[in-house]
Design an enzyme around this catalytic site. Sequence first.
Site, PDB file in Angstrom:
ATOM      1  N   HIS A 112      36.498  44.967  29.346  1.00 29.87           N
ATOM      2  CA  HIS A 112      36.952  45.838  30.429  1.00 29.87           C
ATOM      3  C   HIS A 112      35.771  46.095  31.364  1.00 29.87           C
ATOM      4  O   HIS A 112      34.628  46.199  30.914  1.00 29.87           O
ATOM      5  CB  HIS A 112      37.481  47.161  29.838  1.00 29.87           C
ATOM      6  CG  HIS A 112      38.187  48.002  30.851  1.00 29.87           C
ATOM      7  ND1 HIS A 112      37.506  48.747  31.782  1.00 29.87           N
ATOM      8  CD2 HIS A 112      39.503  48.199  31.099  1.00 29.87           C
ATOM      9  CE1 HIS A 112      38.388  49.369  32.564  1.00 29.87           C
ATOM     10  NE2 HIS A 112      39.602  49.050  32.163  1.00 29.87           N
TER      11      HIS A 112
ATOM     12  N   GLU B 175      34.724  48.633  32.711  1.00 32.98           N
ATOM     13  CA  GLU B 175      33.935  49.833  32.378  1.00 32.98           C
ATOM     14  C   GLU B 175      32.955  49.529  31.244  1.00 32.98           C
ATOM     15  O   GLU B 175      31.870  50.110  31.191  1.00 32.98           O
ATOM     16  CB  GLU B 175      34.877  50.997  32.037  1.00 32.98           C
ATOM     17  CG  GLU B 175      35.548  51.522  33.306  1.00 32.98           C
ATOM     18  CD  GLU B 175      36.903  52.172  33.091  1.00 32.98           C
ATOM     19  OE1 GLU B 175      37.242  52.497  31.942  1.00 32.98           O
ATOM     20  OE2 GLU B 175      37.617  52.356  34.094  1.00 32.98           O
TER      21      GLU B 175
ATOM     22  N   LYS C 164      41.656  54.816  27.455  1.00 28.52           N
ATOM     23  CA  LYS C 164      40.219  55.047  27.697  1.00 28.52           C
ATOM     24  C   LYS C 164      39.728  56.224  26.841  1.00 28.52           C
ATOM     25  O   LYS C 164      40.209  56.408  25.729  1.00 28.52           O
ATOM     26  CB  LYS C 164      39.965  55.266  29.191  1.00 28.52           C
ATOM     27  CG  LYS C 164      40.597  54.191  30.068  1.00 28.52           C
ATOM     28  CD  LYS C 164      40.115  54.242  31.473  1.00 28.52           C
ATOM     29  CE  LYS C 164      40.890  53.249  32.302  1.00 28.52           C
ATOM     30  NZ  LYS C 164      40.311  53.033  33.613  1.00 28.52           N
TER      31      LYS C 164
ATOM     32  N   GLY D 120      41.798  52.806  38.851  1.00 29.99           N
ATOM     33  CA  GLY D 120      41.705  54.254  38.996  1.00 29.99           C
ATOM     34  C   GLY D 120      41.539  54.733  40.425  1.00 29.99           C
ATOM     35  O   GLY D 120      41.195  55.893  40.661  1.00 29.99           O
TER      36      GLY D 120
ATOM     37  N   ASN E   8      45.971  51.537  28.344  1.00 29.10           N
ATOM     38  CA  ASN E   8      44.579  51.789  27.960  1.00 29.10           C
ATOM     39  C   ASN E   8      44.298  53.269  28.198  1.00 29.10           C
ATOM     40  O   ASN E   8      44.177  53.696  29.347  1.00 29.10           O
ATOM     41  CB  ASN E   8      43.663  50.909  28.824  1.00 29.10           C
ATOM     42  CG  ASN E   8      42.194  51.214  28.619  1.00 29.10           C
ATOM     43  OD1 ASN E   8      41.817  51.913  27.680  1.00 29.10           O
ATOM     44  ND2 ASN E   8      41.358  50.685  29.501  1.00 29.10           N
TER      45      ASN E   8
ATOM     46  N   GLU F  35      41.919  42.402  36.404  1.00 32.92           N
ATOM     47  CA  GLU F  35      41.754  43.788  36.832  1.00 32.92           C
ATOM     48  C   GLU F  35      40.657  43.878  37.898  1.00 32.92           C
ATOM     49  O   GLU F  35      39.465  44.012  37.546  1.00 32.92           O
ATOM     50  CB  GLU F  35      41.362  44.668  35.649  1.00 32.92           C
ATOM     51  CG  GLU F  35      42.379  44.727  34.547  1.00 32.92           C
ATOM     52  CD  GLU F  35      42.295  46.047  33.795  1.00 32.92           C
ATOM     53  OE1 GLU F  35      43.326  46.725  33.710  1.00 32.92           O
ATOM     54  OE2 GLU F  35      41.207  46.421  33.341  1.00 32.92           O
TER      55      GLU F  35
ATOM     56  N   SER G 170      45.644  50.427  38.991  1.00 29.15           N
ATOM     57  CA  SER G 170      46.525  51.344  39.735  1.00 29.15           C
ATOM     58  C   SER G 170      47.996  50.941  39.694  1.00 29.15           C
ATOM     59  O   SER G 170      48.717  51.106  40.679  1.00 29.15           O
ATOM     60  CB  SER G 170      46.039  51.502  41.184  1.00 29.15           C
ATOM     61  OG  SER G 170      44.762  52.130  41.199  1.00 29.15           O
TER      62      SER G 170
HETATM   63  C1  PEP Z   1      42.362  50.095  33.465  1.00 31.12           C
HETATM   64  O1  PEP Z   1      41.385  50.792  33.348  1.00 31.12           O
HETATM   65  O2  PEP Z   1      42.531  49.138  32.696  1.00 31.12           O
HETATM   66  C2  PEP Z   1      43.310  50.405  34.527  1.00 31.12           C
HETATM   67  C3  PEP Z   1      44.086  49.464  34.934  1.00 31.12           C
HETATM   68  O3  PEP Z   1      43.275  51.686  35.018  1.00 31.12           O
HETATM   69  P1  PEP Z   1      44.285  52.326  36.115  1.00 31.12           P
HETATM   70  O4  PEP Z   1      45.670  51.859  35.771  1.00 31.12           O
HETATM   71  O5  PEP Z   1      44.129  53.799  35.945  1.00 31.12           O
HETATM   72  O6  PEP Z   1      43.848  51.828  37.439  1.00 31.12           O
END
Ligand code: PEP
Length: 250
Positions: free
Chosen positions: A93, A95, A11, A169, A9, A163, A209
């Site tokens: 997601h 976000e 983003k 992040g 992703n 998630e 992460s």
């Molecule tokens: C995400 O936003 O879907 C995600 C998993 O981000 P990150 O891997 O940067 O934690």
Amino acid sequence: MKRKLAAGNWKMNGTNANLIELQTLLAAHPDPQVDILICPPATLIVPATRLSADSPLMIGAQDCHSASSGAHTGDISAPMLADAGAAAVILGHSERRQDHGESSTTVAAKAAAAHAANLTAVICLGESLTEREAAQTLDVIADQLRHSLPESVTAANTVIAYEPIWAIGTGLTPSTAQIAEVHDFIRARLCDCIGPEAAQAVRLLYGGSVKPANAAEIFAIPNVDGALVGGASLTARDFSPIITALENAR
Ligand code: PEP
């Protein structure tokens, strides 16, 4: 046999200059033993699909509207994404849930639209840190799952990504036992919704992460069929070892 899935992703990151990362990734994985999906920003879907034509790399989007067309300034519909060459779309997601107030009901409507346009819906679920600390994780996941899945869900058209919001992040990840608990729980709940055979075939991704350094440990957890990766999907240098770790898992 279910193919594992490494999904990236991007983003709100990336311009045409970053498409070189996809070329590098393809050169490193000409015949991957897992599915690879990259979801760049909408502006890059067309050039990314052109670049990856006739290759094993799939391109997806990060959101869609639930309507197929109409007066929705700034939105993009599922048929438009399919027309642009997308094979999948990330929905719900955290976000989007936070920044745009998306409810699980909205996510279900979007997922139904995605299915109608022959897109795979990658539906995201996850608890906040406050919810985890209050021992509400499984209740939150159950509620999100119940309301985010449309009736059109099949094992072929839907992927679920767990998630935890506090892991996205941040460099923090749940323990392997915590990931296993939630993934087992999602699998069991899916059984109730779509029956045991289909539930077993749905791919469950972990996201939050995931890095080259922790990928192998995460992929060894039962009921983890791949990952949804944010930051570490932006460069082939970081994403490629994650793909390799998934290929080597179990
Ligand atoms: C995400 O936003 O879907 C995600 C998993 O981000 P990150 O891997 O940067 O934690």
